[in-house]
Design a protein around this motif. Structure first.
Motif, mmCIF file in Angstrom:
data_model
loop_
_atom_site.group_PDB
_atom_site.id
_atom_site.type_symbol
_atom_site.label_atom_id
_atom_site.label_comp_id
_atom_site.label_asym_id
_atom_site.label_seq_id
_atom_site.Cartn_x
_atom_site.Cartn_y
_atom_site.Cartn_z
ATOM 1 N N VAL A 33 0.852 -1.177 0.000
ATOM 2 C CA VAL A 33 0.000 0.000 0.000
ATOM 3 C C VAL A 33 0.895 1.237 0.000
ATOM 4 O O VAL A 33 1.940 1.261 0.648
ATOM 5 C CB VAL A 33 -0.959 0.013 1.219
ATOM 6 N N TRP A 34 0.494 2.240 -0.763
ATOM 7 C CA TRP A 34 1.185 3.530 -0.716
ATOM 8 C C TRP A 34 0.624 4.319 0.462
ATOM 9 O O TRP A 34 -0.597 4.396 0.632
ATOM 10 C CB TRP A 34 0.973 4.301 -2.021
ATOM 11 N N THR A 35 1.512 4.875 1.279
ATOM 12 C CA THR A 35 1.094 5.612 2.471
ATOM 13 C C THR A 35 1.727 6.990 2.505
ATOM 14 O O THR A 35 2.835 7.194 2.028
ATOM 15 C CB THR A 35 1.514 4.875 3.763
ATOM 16 N N GLU A 36 0.987 7.912 3.089
ATOM 17 C CA GLU A 36 1.539 9.208 3.486
ATOM 18 C C GLU A 36 1.148 9.382 4.949
ATOM 19 O O GLU A 36 0.008 9.681 5.280
ATOM 20 C CB GLU A 36 0.999 10.352 2.632
ATOM 21 N N LEU A 37 2.118 9.148 5.813
ATOM 22 C CA LEU A 37 1.906 9.198 7.257
ATOM 23 C C LEU A 37 2.350 10.552 7.771
ATOM 24 O O LEU A 37 3.433 11.014 7.423
ATOM 25 C CB LEU A 37 2.720 8.081 7.924
ATOM 26 N N TRP A 38 1.509 11.167 8.580
ATOM 27 C CA TRP A 38 1.903 12.452 9.138
ATOM 28 C C TRP A 38 1.313 12.649 10.510
ATOM 29 O O TRP A 38 0.354 12.013 10.897
ATOM 30 C CB TRP A 38 1.582 13.600 8.198
ATOM 31 N N GLY A 39 1.931 13.553 11.245
ATOM 32 C CA GLY A 39 1.532 13.870 12.607
ATOM 33 C C GLY A 39 2.687 13.613 13.555
ATOM 34 O O GLY A 39 3.562 12.793 13.301
ATOM 35 N N GLU A 40 2.698 14.329 14.675
ATOM 36 C CA GLU A 40 3.759 14.138 15.655
ATOM 37 C C GLU A 40 3.640 12.768 16.304
ATOM 38 O O GLU A 40 2.552 12.362 16.701
ATOM 39 C CB GLU A 40 3.700 15.243 16.710
ATOM 40 N N TRP A 41 4.737 12.052 16.395
ATOM 41 C CA TRP A 41 4.805 10.739 17.032
ATOM 42 C C TRP A 41 3.878 9.727 16.362
ATOM 43 O O TRP A 41 3.318 8.855 17.012
ATOM 44 C CB TRP A 41 4.493 10.835 18.518
ATOM 45 N N ALA A 42 3.707 9.832 15.053
ATOM 46 C CA ALA A 42 2.794 8.948 14.330
ATOM 47 C C ALA A 42 3.405 7.564 14.113
ATOM 48 O O ALA A 42 4.620 7.415 13.964
ATOM 49 C CB ALA A 42 2.432 9.559 12.982
#
Length: 113
Positions: A33-42
């Motif tokens: 899966v293509w992912t774009e993970l974001w956020g502090e401490w994600a």
């Protein structure tokens, strides 16, 4: 598709039937899966789960501390059963001001024997 959490975790999943496994046990399978993970401490998990025991068959975990851009995440396993649960989970390791989110695209599960 998107999974989002503020302070805990969120998961999306689907039951998958691996057609070649009934005829070719021991097939080598991969989920991607293509992912774009974001956020502090994600954090993000790509999980393949046995639906009878709810235990991991395969697991890929990633962590990061802010936006990192689109990346392909994959996990592979030797199939011993035809039915599995494919699950995507996003969480926050240290709940803070910002939420954790993962955007998902182009999910693929394939097996070779």
């Amino acid at each position: 598709m998107m999974a989002y959490t503020k302070g805990d975790w969120c998961a999306l999943g689907r039951n998958i039937h691996l057609t070649p496994v009934t005829v070719h046990p021991g097939a080598r399978c991969t989920a991607g899966v293509w992912t774009e993970l974001w956020g502090e401490w994600a954090s993000f998990n790509l999980e393949v789960i046995d639906p009878d025991t709810w235990t991991y068959i395969a697991l890929k975990s990633i962590t990061q501390d802010w936006i990192h851009g689109w990346e392909l995440q994959t996990v592979s396993w030797t199939a011993q059963r035809a039915d599995v649960v494919l699950r995507f989970a996003v969480g926050q390791r240290e709940p803070y001001w910002h939420a954790a989110q993962v955007d998902l695209d182009d999910v693929v599960v394939q097996c070779a024997y």
